[in-house]
Scaffold this motif. Structure first.
Motif, PDB file in Angstrom:
ATOM      1  N   SER A  36       0.864  -1.177   0.000  1.00 30.03           N
ATOM      2  CA  SER A  36       0.000   0.000   0.000  1.00 30.03           C
ATOM      3  C   SER A  36       0.894   1.218   0.000  1.00 30.03           C
ATOM      4  CB  SER A  36      -0.880   0.047   1.248  1.00 30.03           C
ATOM      5  OG  SER A  36      -1.665  -1.096   1.373  1.00 30.03           O
ATOM      6  N   CYS A  37       0.400   2.289  -0.581  1.00 31.90           N
ATOM      7  CA  CYS A  37       1.206   3.511  -0.605  1.00 31.90           C
ATOM      8  C   CYS A  37       1.404   4.048   0.809  1.00 31.90           C
ATOM      9  CB  CYS A  37       0.507   4.589  -1.433  1.00 31.90           C
ATOM     10  SG  CYS A  37       0.405   4.190  -3.188  1.00 31.90           S
TER      11      CYS A  37
ATOM     12  N   GLU B 245       7.142   3.751   2.360  1.00 30.22           N
ATOM     13  CA  GLU B 245       7.007   5.092   2.944  1.00 30.22           C
ATOM     14  C   GLU B 245       6.584   6.135   1.930  1.00 30.22           C
ATOM     15  OE1 GLU B 245      10.715   5.841   5.083  1.00 30.22           O
ATOM     16  OE2 GLU B 245       9.680   5.327   6.939  1.00 30.22           O
ATOM     17  N   ASP B 246       6.319   5.703   0.714  1.00 27.30           N
ATOM     18  CA  ASP B 246       5.846   6.642  -0.312  1.00 27.30           C
ATOM     19  C   ASP B 246       4.976   5.845  -1.288  1.00 27.30           C
ATOM     20  OD1 ASP B 246       7.391   9.691  -1.118  1.00 27.30           O
ATOM     21  OD2 ASP B 246       5.738   8.863  -2.293  1.00 27.30           O
TER      22      ASP B 246
ATOM     23  N   GLN C 238      13.600   1.863  -2.949  1.00 28.72           N
ATOM     24  CA  GLN C 238      14.112   2.879  -2.035  1.00 28.72           C
ATOM     25  C   GLN C 238      13.183   3.108  -0.848  1.00 28.72           C
ATOM     26  OE1 GLN C 238      17.045   4.655  -2.414  1.00 28.72           O
ATOM     27  NE2 GLN C 238      16.672   5.596  -0.433  1.00 28.72           N
ATOM     28  N   PHE C 239      11.902   3.083  -1.099  1.00 27.09           N
ATOM     29  CA  PHE C 239      10.949   3.454  -0.055  1.00 27.09           C
ATOM     30  C   PHE C 239      10.299   2.255   0.648  1.00 27.09           C
ATOM     31  CE2 PHE C 239      11.300   7.890  -0.068  1.00 27.09           C
ATOM     32  CZ  PHE C 239      11.641   8.262  -1.356  1.00 27.09           C
ATOM     33  N   GLN C 240      10.785   1.064   0.349  1.00 26.16           N
ATOM     34  CA  GLN C 240      10.315  -0.103   1.093  1.00 26.16           C
ATOM     35  C   GLN C 240      11.043  -0.117   2.438  1.00 26.16           C
ATOM     36  OE1 GLN C 240      11.675  -4.118   0.017  1.00 26.16           O
ATOM     37  NE2 GLN C 240       9.536  -4.695  -0.297  1.00 26.16           N
TER      38      GLN C 240
END
Lengths: 77, 215
Positions: free
Chosen positions: B100-101, B123-124, B203-205
């Protein structure tokens, strides 16, 4: 031309290389075609800003050479 | 040991349809191993059933597929399933993976504080490419494949008995392998267009909480 406009034009030029027939899902913000994304970047709205951010993130990673370093790989599972 | 695995699989738009179809691969693996699957598919992916299933079954792994933002994750028709400062305690004593975003930013942290063993999420925005011609056959979509294979590696790895930290690392490696393959020569423009979005998702995981937690 100011920096913001230059960045927009750079991102639009890069988005233009997206193949036709391929869409982009941006979570609950929706699905977009290449043409849609270019329009959003030109408008400078929230989607447009996010797409610029994604593109610049990638370009910085390319420039830093990080993508080619073996240390960029995470540890063994 | 047979685990109880709760999966949410809403199907109310293209994105959730893709996530739900691709989640089937992890579900099939778990079923073969003898795990008990609590599959909240389509209209079952609502808050009432989500909370009820967790209370009655205490799943060790909660695999959320759906939309979200920094403070919540959603189910069918974007109905909120879990929201920070409301009901994140429902996730306690579980390992969570949320495709999920943005939920990793606040909900994930709050969930761990409220007792979740580990929360893997993003996180994004979670962004992926898809082939317009395959919209009714997501599992045949080779454009979306690298994104969803890399993401689902978290679930696959947890189901195989790895820790949360190992599952996160395995998914990160999967993203990186796909990125590095696309950086090599001989790749078509169509394929290489995925690079920037694969890198973004990688990157945002994030993995929050106890990296040694298992399901």
């Amino acid at each position: 031309m100011n920096l913001e406009q230059e960045i927009k034009e750079l991102v639009i030029a890069r988005l233009d290389t997206l193949p036709d027939g391929v869409g982009v899902s941006v979570g609950s913000d929706g699905d977009y075609s290449k043409k849609d994304l270019i329009q959003h970047v030109e408008l400078g709205d929230e989607i447009g800003k996010k797409i610029i951010e994604v593109e610049m993130h990638f370009l910085r990673a390319l420039k830093s050479g990080a993508l080619y370093e073996s240390s960029y790989l995470s540890n063994e599972a | 040991m047979n685990h109880r695995i709760l999966v949410t699989r809403p199907n109310s738009d293209r994105t959730t349809r893709y996530l739900s179809e691709w989640a089937k691969k992890a579900i099939e693996l778990a079923s073969k191993k003898g795990d008990i699957i609590l599959d909240l598919y389509k209209n079952k992916a609502n808050r009432k059933q989500f909370e009820s299933m967790i209370r009655r079954n205490t799943p060790s792994f909660i695999f959320i597929n759906g939309h979200g933002n920094e403070v919540c994750v959603t189910g069918q028709n974007e109905e909120v399933l879990v929201e920070a400062d409301h009901n994140e305690n429902i996730l306690s004593k579980s390992v969570i993976y949320a495709v999920s975003c943005s939920s990793g930013k606040t909900l994930g942290k709050n969930s761990v504080k409220a007792g979740a063993y580990s929360y893997i999420g993003y996180e994004d925005k979670f962004i992926f490419l898809f082939d317009e011609k395959k919209r009714t056959r997501p599992l045949e979509d080779k454009v979306a494949g690298p994104f969803l294979e890399s993401s689902n590696q978290v679930a696959v790895s947890l189901i195989k008995g790895h820790t949360a930290g190992e599952a996160f690392a395995s998914s990160q490696k999967c993203f990186m392998r796909k990125i590095q393959k696309l950086l090599s020569s001989g790749v078509s423009v169509r394929e290489s267009s995925a690079l920037r979005y694969l890198l973004w998702n990688k990157q945002f995981q994030v993995c929050i909480g106890n990296p040694s937690a298992t399901i």
